[in-house]
Scaffold this motif. Sequence first.
Motif, short mmCIF file in Angstrom:
data_model
loop_
_atom_site.label_atom_id
_atom_site.label_comp_id
_atom_site.label_asym_id
_atom_site.label_seq_id
_atom_site.Cartn_x
_atom_site.Cartn_y
_atom_site.Cartn_z
N TYR A 70 0.85 -1.19 0.00
CA TYR A 70 0.00 0.00 0.00
C TYR A 70 0.88 1.24 0.00
N GLN A 85 -5.25 0.75 6.41
CA GLN A 85 -6.61 1.08 6.82
C GLN A 85 -6.63 2.28 7.76
N CYS A 104 -6.59 5.24 5.67
CA CYS A 104 -7.87 5.42 4.97
C CYS A 104 -8.89 6.09 5.89
N VAL A 118 -4.68 6.47 -0.42
CA VAL A 118 -4.04 5.17 -0.22
C VAL A 118 -4.30 4.32 -1.45
#
Length: 192
Positions: free
Chosen positions: A87, A115, A118, A125
């Motif tokens: 990522y 995450q 995000c 991302v």
Amino acid sequence: MTAVAHDKQLLLPLGVVVRRAPGVTRWVPWNWRAVAVLPGAGPAEWRELRRDGDVVEYHAATLTLDLHHTQTDAYLEALRARVPSVYVVMRPVAAQGGQMPFEVTLVTASPFEAQDYCDTGEEMVERVPMPEGLIALIRDFVAAHHVEEAFKKRKRDWVRVTGSEDGIGDARIPQTTDVYRAPSRARKERMH
């Protein structure tokens, strides 16, 4: 640059390739996406790699992929995905002159860490497929450092269940029928 292995940590330089393509609406003139990573890449700052009409690919930055022995559960999750991915986190910056509109701030193999970025909504991302060599490297790291934790069932707190409800209701109400009734209502009923 090559990977640097410590006792329980692996540091690997990863170049990030960002593609700029024409936008699909008049309000967004350009679409920016991280599309690839280059394991072992040298330093770069938005160096143009390829141009095909209006589509341009840049080696935007080289960041360090940090694999740590305590995060092997997250790396396993990334490897189990249909397409194993890393990522890339990019933060918008105010573009002035020839400056690019994004700063590449992080590259991670942990979907859990991605995450977290995000959730803020401030960063972009991007999920980028891992090259085969990187998959093998992460798989070897996980095999060397992963410790499966045994499932521990929680013990139930045993509470005394005798039917006595001490502390329930208002002590100023003498009767036991409606212990939740307000005291002012009880006084009015007694007066009548």
